[in-house]
Design an enzyme around this catalytic site. Structure first.
Site, PDB file in Angstrom:
ATOM      1  N   CYS A 390      42.322  87.997  44.532  1.00 34.82           N
ATOM      2  CA  CYS A 390      40.928  87.744  44.837  1.00 34.82           C
ATOM      3  C   CYS A 390      39.889  88.440  44.108  1.00 34.82           C
ATOM      4  O   CYS A 390      39.711  88.108  42.989  1.00 34.82           O
ATOM      5  CB  CYS A 390      40.844  88.326  46.460  1.00 34.82           C
ATOM      6  SG  CYS A 390      39.574  87.129  47.407  1.00 34.82           S
ATOM      7  N   HIS A 516      45.060  84.771  48.839  1.00 27.93           N
ATOM      8  CA  HIS A 516      45.667  85.850  49.241  1.00 27.93           C
ATOM      9  C   HIS A 516      47.318  85.691  49.491  1.00 27.93           C
ATOM     10  O   HIS A 516      47.660  85.355  50.391  1.00 27.93           O
ATOM     11  CB  HIS A 516      45.382  86.693  50.403  1.00 27.93           C
ATOM     12  CG  HIS A 516      44.059  87.314  50.229  1.00 27.93           C
ATOM     13  ND1 HIS A 516      43.721  88.673  50.019  1.00 27.93           N
ATOM     14  CD2 HIS A 516      42.748  86.917  50.138  1.00 27.93           C
ATOM     15  CE1 HIS A 516      42.543  89.036  49.933  1.00 27.93           C
ATOM     16  NE2 HIS A 516      41.842  87.919  50.190  1.00 27.93           N
ATOM     17  N   GLU A 518      49.815  87.337  49.471  1.00 28.84           N
ATOM     18  CA  GLU A 518      50.414  88.247  50.226  1.00 28.84           C
ATOM     19  C   GLU A 518      50.529  88.092  51.765  1.00 28.84           C
ATOM     20  O   GLU A 518      51.264  88.728  52.505  1.00 28.84           O
ATOM     21  CB  GLU A 518      49.913  89.953  49.950  1.00 28.84           C
ATOM     22  CG  GLU A 518      48.554  90.119  50.611  1.00 28.84           C
ATOM     23  CD  GLU A 518      47.273  89.627  49.922  1.00 28.84           C
ATOM     24  OE1 GLU A 518      47.434  88.690  48.877  1.00 28.84           O
ATOM     25  OE2 GLU A 518      46.171  90.149  50.143  1.00 28.84           O
TER      26      GLU A 518
HETATM   27  N1  GLN Z   1      34.479  90.753  47.513  1.00 23.40           N
HETATM   28  C1  GLN Z   1      34.846  89.538  46.937  1.00 23.40           C
HETATM   29  C2  GLN Z   1      34.363  87.969  47.584  1.00 23.40           C
HETATM   30  O1  GLN Z   1      33.875  88.181  48.706  1.00 23.40           O
HETATM   31  C3  GLN Z   1      36.754  89.398  46.856  1.00 23.40           C
HETATM   32  C4  GLN Z   1      36.935  89.303  48.286  1.00 23.40           C
HETATM   33  C5  GLN Z   1      38.476  89.783  48.492  1.00 23.40           C
HETATM   34  O2  GLN Z   1      39.027  90.337  47.505  1.00 23.40           O
HETATM   35  N2  GLN Z   1      38.940  89.534  49.487  1.00 23.40           N
HETATM   36  O3  GLN Z   1      34.315  87.183  46.943  1.00 23.40           O
END
Ligand code: GLN
Length: 548
Positions: A390, A516, A518
């Site tokens: 992410c 994600h 995970e």
């Molecule tokens: N802050 C980033 C976004 O909102 C990544 C979010 C995250 O890592 N879950 O796109």
């Protein structure tokens, strides 16, 4: 022995906790659920959280650790991660309900005029809404047993309406259709060299004051509970001796189902719910996993770069994914926690010298960002295995733009609104979002993997579905510029073409994912990306040590 057909009625188990927090109600609930599932029953677990946030989505990870996201896009408590990892069954919004959501629902009804002029009160309106949410999962007809974990400790003002709802349900559901398990602590006093039962007695008394007599006591302890202590607890707490279950501290949470099996917790539960038969739980696969976990043949060290590293719970699912993938590779994965704010160009070489792989973690906001970018630069230039998740993927894109494409000020508009090169940007549907709660791109989205990409090879298929929690995206306006300079787009969303995966094929293992992974790793299905990453780290380590 699924009950569907034979007996339609869902049975309910409530798990409360006393004496202190952090005794591991979630792990006990998950372990019991696993044992029941291993007997062929269909089981789900629900968490009731006493706080007033409508969901944990708006909470800083320092408060309650990671926010776990389900396929249906619910932002939930991290315990749901344990439920899924143990059971390999998906949870949903209905599996996590907070006091905030209960009040939100009741107050919305009140504003609509649904209560027809009645005075709206904690009892019956709040408790009715709690009961409705508890029974919702049972009503789906999918489960033989629903286990509801009540967050917080007995005696907390906040959890009183939940306990009141449980008390009422006893009469509505009837004997043998529900039971309460209370988790307590039996401390060992060094000076007296004795296990002490008084805190458990007090905690049960407090529960009884709410009108609930626990049926089973699970006692966390550092030492085995001898027969006389069990008898004493039974006598003072008004339960049978067989209902006093010892929960010894375990080396890993994955051992707890086996410990609970030895203590016959599942048998006791089934007996009390009138479901007992001679069948045994089939835990062979679980045991195999435990064996692999306990007897690794290799070891790697992965650097986890994040800004919440002081609180490991903020990265719970990542840690557990490494445990699953490590066991799969028969490899112990040591995590070196590296605060992104502590990283600078002049100390990275030294800090990364012992690492076999680097994971740049998810996150929000500006703090520690330059450290993350510096980390990506170092691993890219030194061909160290890299997984960016992410925000970690977004940092890899920014690093590539700055140092390979030569776009000096490239950034994400999350951190720098007016950057000349907004390589990570807000998509249109996020531009006018004002409310922070529940408005990110959340939950499962499809992804089509690119032929011949590393991702395609790792997953072994071309279509995947992964969970999301973010607002910003790879800016497709620059896609061709990146591709011309060697970056490979490993996967895109087939509906809107958003970039889900980036790779650098010139490196041995360099992959960033907007989703994600995970959140989908379980004991029986470790996530392919984590398996591949650990394997790459192992190969790197072998090469480094001249083993190949
Ligand atoms: N802050 C980033 C976004 O909102 C990544 C979010 C995250 O890592 N879950 O796109």
């Amino acid at each position: 022995m699924s009950l569907s057909g034979k007996q339609k009625k869902t049975k309910y188990i409530f798990v409360t906790g006393g004496v202190t927090s952090s005794l591991g109600k979630g792990i006990i609930a998950s372990s019991l659920a696993k044992l029941l599932q291993a007997r062929g029953l269909s089981v789900t677990i629900q968490k009731l959280d006493p706080y007033l946030n409508v969901d944990p989505g708006t909470l800083n990870p320092y408060e309650h650790g990671e926010c776990y996201v389900t396929d249906d896009g619910a932002e939930t408590d991290l315990d749901l991660g344990h439920y899924e990892r143990f059971l390999n069954v998906q949870t949903s919004q209905a599996n996590n309900v907070t006091t905030g959501r209960i009040y939100y629902n009741v107050l919305s009804k009140e504003r609509r005029g649904d209560f027809l002029g009645k005075t709206v009160q904690v009892i019956p309106h709040i408790t009715d809404e709690i009961k409705r949410n508890i029974l919702l999962l049972g009503k789906t007809g999918k489960y033989d047993i629903v286990i509801t974990e009540i967050g917080g400790c007995v005696g907390d003002i906040e959890s009183l309406p939940f306990l009141e709802a449980v008390r009422q349900l006893k009469w509505e559901l009837g004997e043998k259709n529900m039971l309460t398990i209370h988790l307590t602590l039996v401390p060992f006093l060094k000076s007296a060299e004795e296990l002490k039962t008084k805190p458990t007695q007090h905690s049960v008394k407090q529960l009884q004051e709410s009108g609930i007599q626990p049926d089973i006591l699970v006692c966390r302890t550092e030492h085995h509970l001898p027969a006389d202590i069990r008898k004493k607890i039974a006598l003072f707490c008004n339960v049978e001796v067989m209902s006093v279950i010892e929960a010894m501290d375990a080396k890993t949470i994955y051992e707890v189902p086996i410990l609970m099996k030895k203590e016959k917790l599942d048998q006791r539960v089934l007996y009390m719910l009138d479901l007992y038969n001679d069948a045994d739980s089939d835990m062979r696969k679980w045991e195999e996993f435990l064996q692999r976990l306990k007897k690794p043949e290799h070891e790697v060290t992965i650097g986890l770069i994040g800004k919440y590293v002081e609180l490991k719970d903020a990265y719970k699912s990542i840690i557990e994914s490494f445990i699953h993938a490590g066991a799969e590779n028969r490899c112990k994965v040591k995590i070196e926690w590296i605060h992104s704010e502590s990283l600078a160009v002049d100390n990275i070489e030294e800090k990364f010298s012992g690492l076999d792989g680097v994971l740049v973690a998810p996150g929000f906001g500006e703090r520690g960002i330059e450290g993350k970018i510096a980390a990506v630069k170092f691993v890219r230039e030194n061909n160290i295995p890299f997984l960016g998740i992410c925000l970690g993927m977004q940092m890899a894109v920014i690093e590539y733009a700055r140092n390979v494409l030569g776009w000096e000020g490239a950034h994400s508009t999350e951190m720098e609104k007016t950057t000349e090169y907004p390589v990570i940007d807000l998509m249109e549907d996020q531009q006018n979002v004002e409310n922070k709660g529940g408005t990110m791109r959340l939950g499962a989205y499809n992804c089509k993997l690119t032929d011949k990409s590393l991702a395609r090879k790792i997953y072994g298929k071309s279509k995947i579905s992964e969970r999301h929690r973010h607002r910003w995206e790879f800016n497709n306006k620059y896609r061709k510029d990146f591709e011309d300079k060697g970056l490979v787009i490993g996967g895109t969303n087939p509906e809107n073409d958003l970039v889900e995966i980036i790779e650098i094929p010139a490196n041995d293992f360099f992959i960033g994912v907007q989703y994600h992974p995970e959140l989908k790793s379980t004991v029986v299905q470790p996530h392919p990306l984590f398996i591949a990453f650990v394997k790459a780290a192992l190969d790197y380590s072998n090469k480094k040590n001249g083993k190949v």
